[in-house]
Write an enzyme that holds these catalytic residues in place. Structure first.
Site, PDB file in Angstrom:
ATOM      1  N   GLU A 278       0.065  -0.753   0.408  1.00 23.27           N
ATOM      2  CA  GLU A 278      -0.481  -0.145   0.036  1.00 23.27           C
ATOM      3  C   GLU A 278       0.993   1.174   0.137  1.00 23.27           C
ATOM      4  O   GLU A 278       0.154   2.353  -0.479  1.00 23.27           O
ATOM      5  CB  GLU A 278      -0.676   0.067   1.322  1.00 23.27           C
ATOM      6  CG  GLU A 278      -1.737   0.958   1.057  1.00 23.27           C
ATOM      7  CD  GLU A 278      -2.875   0.857   2.347  1.00 23.27           C
ATOM      8  OE1 GLU A 278      -4.267  -0.014   2.092  1.00 23.27           O
ATOM      9  OE2 GLU A 278      -3.565   1.071   3.163  1.00 23.27           O
ATOM     10  N   GLU A 281       1.904   1.702  -3.400  1.00 28.61           N
ATOM     11  CA  GLU A 281       0.814   2.470  -4.322  1.00 28.61           C
ATOM     12  C   GLU A 281       0.642   3.560  -4.178  1.00 28.61           C
ATOM     13  O   GLU A 281      -0.160   4.527  -4.828  1.00 28.61           O
ATOM     14  CB  GLU A 281      -0.616   1.154  -3.843  1.00 28.61           C
ATOM     15  CG  GLU A 281      -1.468   1.585  -4.650  1.00 28.61           C
ATOM     16  CD  GLU A 281      -2.968   0.905  -4.480  1.00 28.61           C
ATOM     17  OE1 GLU A 281      -2.613   0.118  -3.193  1.00 28.61           O
ATOM     18  OE2 GLU A 281      -4.129   1.383  -5.067  1.00 28.61           O
ATOM     19  N   CYS A 304      -8.432  -1.962   4.211  1.00 28.32           N
ATOM     20  CA  CYS A 304      -7.902  -2.616   5.212  1.00 28.32           C
ATOM     21  C   CYS A 304      -9.150  -3.732   6.316  1.00 28.32           C
ATOM     22  O   CYS A 304      -9.404  -4.832   6.160  1.00 28.32           O
ATOM     23  CB  CYS A 304      -7.316  -2.792   6.794  1.00 28.32           C
ATOM     24  SG  CYS A 304      -5.419  -1.903   5.580  1.00 28.32           S
ATOM     25  N   SER A 324      -7.006   1.744  -1.989  1.00 22.14           N
ATOM     26  CA  SER A 324      -6.321   0.971  -2.501  1.00 22.14           C
ATOM     27  C   SER A 324      -6.506  -0.356  -2.568  1.00 22.14           C
ATOM     28  O   SER A 324      -7.873  -0.812  -2.697  1.00 22.14           O
ATOM     29  CB  SER A 324      -5.622   1.014  -1.401  1.00 22.14           C
ATOM     30  OG  SER A 324      -3.988   0.279  -1.226  1.00 22.14           O
ATOM     31  N   LYS A 363     -15.105  -9.845   8.493  1.00 18.32           N
ATOM     32  CA  LYS A 363     -14.159 -10.396   7.906  1.00 18.32           C
ATOM     33  C   LYS A 363     -14.535 -11.975   7.712  1.00 18.32           C
ATOM     34  O   LYS A 363     -13.843 -12.823   6.812  1.00 18.32           O
ATOM     35  CB  LYS A 363     -13.497 -10.446   8.945  1.00 18.32           C
ATOM     36  CG  LYS A 363     -12.117 -10.020   8.988  1.00 18.32           C
ATOM     37  CD  LYS A 363     -10.866  -9.007   7.818  1.00 18.32           C
ATOM     38  CE  LYS A 363     -10.588  -8.099   8.564  1.00 18.32           C
ATOM     39  NZ  LYS A 363      -9.790  -7.392   7.626  1.00 18.32           N
ATOM     40  N   GLU A 366     -16.121 -11.641   4.122  1.00 15.48           N
ATOM     41  CA  GLU A 366     -14.894 -10.544   3.522  1.00 15.48           C
ATOM     42  C   GLU A 366     -14.171 -12.237   2.978  1.00 15.48           C
ATOM     43  O   GLU A 366     -14.194 -12.701   1.741  1.00 15.48           O
ATOM     44  CB  GLU A 366     -13.639 -10.400   4.600  1.00 15.48           C
ATOM     45  CG  GLU A 366     -12.176 -10.080   3.086  1.00 15.48           C
ATOM     46  CD  GLU A 366     -11.777  -9.119   3.839  1.00 15.48           C
ATOM     47  OE1 GLU A 366     -11.182  -9.353   5.389  1.00 15.48           O
ATOM     48  OE2 GLU A 366     -10.595  -7.598   3.994  1.00 15.48           O
ATOM     49  N   GLU A 371     -13.297 -12.805  -4.818  1.00 15.64           N
ATOM     50  CA  GLU A 371     -12.539 -12.655  -5.262  1.00 15.64           C
ATOM     51  C   GLU A 371     -11.743 -12.902  -4.618  1.00 15.64           C
ATOM     52  O   GLU A 371     -10.391 -12.998  -4.785  1.00 15.64           O
ATOM     53  CB  GLU A 371     -12.078 -11.066  -5.116  1.00 15.64           C
ATOM     54  CG  GLU A 371     -13.631 -10.145  -5.880  1.00 15.64           C
ATOM     55  CD  GLU A 371     -14.865 -10.149  -5.060  1.00 15.64           C
ATOM     56  OE1 GLU A 371     -14.721  -9.682  -3.748  1.00 15.64           O
ATOM     57  OE2 GLU A 371     -15.686  -9.256  -5.303  1.00 15.64           O
ATOM     58  N   CYS A 520     -10.669  -1.188  14.920  1.00 16.47           N
ATOM     59  CA  CYS A 520     -10.565  -3.244  15.305  1.00 16.47           C
ATOM     60  C   CYS A 520     -10.633  -4.017  16.648  1.00 16.47           C
ATOM     61  O   CYS A 520     -11.600  -4.415  16.786  1.00 16.47           O
ATOM     62  CB  CYS A 520      -8.990  -3.858  14.713  1.00 16.47           C
ATOM     63  SG  CYS A 520      -9.221  -3.161  12.780  1.00 16.47           S
TER      64      CYS A 520
END
Lengths: 590, 178
Positions: A278, A281, A304, A324, A363, A366, A371, A520
């Site tokens: 990142e 990037e 994230c 990102s 999560k 996710e 993907e 988190c």
């Protein structure tokens, strides 16, 4: 100031203080249920009713303001009887399968019934209809346990600015839920689990995957590895009665080994990997923007936090280019574990099971995104919240508090201090700056003890800026450029920040967004109840973990250097793009 | 999509797109005003005759409200209906006299004949089913009505005939739902 008498104690409090707050200041406990500090005070449940001399009826102390000379009785016969009746009525319409409920011993309704000495439910009759919603991979809702307190409604609409659940219908028919009492999968739910985090009963919880993980551990044909998110180590102890903010990293590793995981790794390794990708990037985007080499989207947002990803996909799909392209650390770990590590130990990806321990319900969602299968199979198989791991350790009979410290396995188990602070708001930004600054200038980040204090702490939106000087030759285009960054946590704050940017009132280069208040450490899968006081303690613990390490910058992590040398090549390289980066999906908000 | 050939009254009716564009005008007028949701929903119901999902989603988007919040308001007020209304309404009296003389059984017979629940309409949008409280004809219980016409001493077994008779006299389109 108002002087009031509560249960014969005289208290002086500022005007506008509620009776409940005044009583708490005087050390007098008034029972509550729908009230939640810093989140909601609406007087819906009537559990906090008290008698005020001269008032026609009992008043809900969580919303009633004091007035000078007021005389309050919290335990008069009338108040006690009313309170008891309210709780009995709630119990009469509540599925009380407490012994097998995941909130057994952690339920506010159960505690109220105990504390108020209720021994019998005298009200019998029709029960509300039961709707069980397990449409999402993250959450399960059971309307038969709901007490209609509306904490979830408030946190979803106000704190998170999502508005996924509202009361549907009226009177006895009322159900708290998505449109027309439908399912979470049909609406804009981002699966952050803040509803589950504030639910006083067992009406909203994480979708439990403990059985699947036991089955994987029992399967002799599988190699089962585990990663733990940075935020677990500062909260898991609370499942075993330890003080909030107790660091339990070593005990957590030992417990996971005793549960039977073949290797215990660390999401922190992948957090360092995220910074490498990142950070590069960001610098690439800045280079293109400043040298006019190409059309790039700025500001760049961090990626994230999967609740945030789903949020921007729903509410700001035109800004997906600003995200990102980096996968989250959880998913980077899964992809690396089932490729690089699998090759190292001579296993096929399909013979490996990757389990994540996350402070997060999103999560779970996710991990199942289409993907996230770049190893050829699902990269992360099962995601357990902190609470589920706590239950699993308890089930195994492990005496967690007295465990000796263990150490993570190598080569994908070492994390820097920069990775630790991914756990709290401002942490990803600080970690990125520690690396990016040093890459560009060759100098250490010019903040005391490497802490970017302007973006730390619990303020909803935070900003910082720094001007690059003495840049290394290849970064000369950044010389004199003032990098502007912002940090928001809680999706309501994210929305406010984005609206400011869209209105042209602010501009930044890089923005960190975390879905949950506090980051988190305040995730939807953390031990309940997460208050601001507890958030602060967990954050302190995380900074302590960071400061206790010699390795505090992602780009200095030897295991990161190793994975690039042996496998990935360079950041943003071809293999990195395949395994560590992803694409997003525009969605509509109705 | 409504099949125009099947819809007995489609010649005078506006298409769904036309109705939705009328709703757009209403939303444009109320956008940004406080307390807009309920008046806009009332007007939407006036436009469509009920509140279809497409209209509710348009209202949510147009007023920048959560769809679940809009649904919460719609499901709270008895005035709002998410079921299309039939051209005519069948009302079954469940007042005391009709109730004790078998009104409930009449209602059940209608539900199974029409294959709809109370508050719903037949797929051809010809008939809606509702419950009523006393037509003032207790001596003729149990009673029901279709539109203006009241039927006396209704026997559940005869309900099918009443419906078939109604269709024969009022609906010319062949192949109607019943």
């Amino acid at each position: 100031m108002a002087k009031i008498t509560i249960d014969n104690e005289v208290v002086e409090v500022p005007d506008g203080t509620t009776i409940l707050a005044a009583a708490r200041r005087a050390g007098i406990k008034i029972p509550t249920l729908c009230y939640l500090e810093d989140v909601q005070a609406i007087g819906a449940c009537r559990v906090c009713m008290v008698e005020v001399e001269g008032a026609r009826t009992l008043v809900a102390s969580c919303v009633a303001p004091v007035s000078d000379g007021m005389v309050v009785h919290t335990n008069s016969k009338k108040a006690r009887a009313a309170r008891k009746m309210v709780v009995e009525l709630l119990l009469s319409d509540h599925t009380g399968d407490c012994q097998v409920c995941d909130r057994n011993d952690d339920c506010e309704l159960q505690a109220l019934a105990r504390d108020l000495g209720i021994r019998d439910i005298t009200y019998q009759g029709e029960k509300s209809r039961r709707l069980v919603d397990d449409s999402t991979p993250a959450l399960v809702r059971d309307s038969a346990k709901c007490v209609l307190c509306r904490r979830c409604v408030t946190v979803c609409a106000d704190t998170q600015s999502v508005g996924g659940i509202f009361p549907q219908g009226r009177g006895f028919e009322t159900v708290i839920g998505p449109a027309f009492a439908g399912e979470l999968d049909d609406i804009v739910c981002v699966q952050c689990g803040q509803c589950a985090a504030v639910c006083p009963v067992g009406a909203i919880s994480e979708r439990d995957q403990v059985q699947e993980v036991w089955a994987a551990l029992d399967d002799p044909t599988k190699t089962v590895v585990v990663q733990t998110a940075p935020a677990i180590r500062a909260a898991l102890g609370e499942c075993f009665g330890l003080e909030p903010g107790t660091l339990v990293t070593g005990r957590m590793v030992t417990a996971l080994r005793r549960l039977g995981f073949h290797a215990v790794f660390d999401t922190n390794f992948a957090a360092d990997l995220t910074i490498m990708e990142e950070g590069n990037e960001l610098l690439t985007r800045l280079k293109k923007a400043l040298t006019g080499e190409g059309d790039v989207a700025l500001p760049m947002f961090t990626s994230c936090s999967p609740g945030w990803i789903k949020y921007i996909e729903y509410f700001y799909p035109d800004m997906l280019n600003n995200l990102s392209t980096c996968k989250s650390p959880q998913q980077m770990f899964g992809a690396i574990a089932k490729t690089y590590y699998a090759q190292k130990i001579g296993k096929k990806p399909e013979d490996m099971i990757v389990v994540s321990i996350m402070p997060c319900t999103a999560k779970k969602y996710e991990a199942q995104r289409p993907e996230m299968r770049d190893s050829g199979v699902q990269d992360v198989d099962y995601v357990l919240t902190t609470r589920e791991l706590g239950r699993m350790i308890t089930e195994a009979g492990i005496d967690f508090v007295n465990l000796p410290d263990g150490k993570q396995d190598s080569p994908i188990g070492l994390g820097s201090g920069a990775a630790d602070i991914f756990a709290n708001t401002g942490g990803v930004m600080e970690a990125a700056l520690r690396t990016a600054w040093e890459v560009v200038t060759g100098q250490e980040l010019p903040f005391d003890n490497l802490h970017v204090t302007p973006v730390a702490g619990l303020d909803g939106i935070k900003e910082a800026s720094a001007t690059f000087t003495n840049c290394l030759p290849e970064w000369s285009f950044l010389e004199g450029v003032t990098a502007k960054v912002a940090v928001a946590h809680g999706l309501g704050n994210a929305r406010r920040l984005i609206e400011k940017i869209r209105a042209g009132e602010a501009s930044y280069h890089f923005i960190e967004i975390m879905t949950c208040p506090g980051g988190c450490i305040g995730g939807g899968g953390q031990p309940r109840m997460t208050t601001n006081a507890i958030r602060k303690k967990r954050i302190e613990a995380i900074y302590k973990e960071d400061e206790g390490k010699a390795l505090r910058k992602s780009h200095k992590n030897p295991e990161i250097l190793q994975v690039y040398e042996e496998f990935l090549g360079a950041p943003l390289g071809e293999l990195s793009h395949k395994l560590l980066h992803t694409k997003y999906t525009p969605r509509t908000k109705v | 999509m409504v099949d125009k050939a099947q819809c007995c009254c489609s010649t005078e009716e506006a298409t769904e797109e036309e109705l939705l564009s009328r709703l757009d005008e209403v939303i444009a007028e109320y956008k940004g005003k406080p307390g807009a949701l309920i008046p806009v929903l009332q007007m939407a119901q006036a436009i469509f005759g009920y509140l279809p999902e497409s209209a509710l989603k348009k209202v949510a988007l147009g007023l920048d409200k959560s769809y679940s919040e809009v649904a919460g308001v719609v499901s709270f007020y008895a005035f709002f209906s998410t079921n299309p209304k039939g051209r005519q309404t069948i009302r079954v009296c469940l007042g005391t006299a009709c109730y004790v003389r078998g009104g409930k059984q009449v209602l059940e017979a209608l539900k199974s004949k029409l294959k709809i629940e109370v508050g719903e309409a037949t797929p051809d949008r010809e008939l809606s089913l509702e419950v009523a409280r006393c037509f003032g004809a207790c001596g003729l219980a149990p009673t029901m009505s279709i539109g203006e016409e009241v039927y006396k001493r209704v026997r559940p077994a005869k309900v099918g005939e009443i419906i078939e008779e109604y269709y024969k006299n009022n609906v010319s389109v062949k192949g109607a739902a019943v």
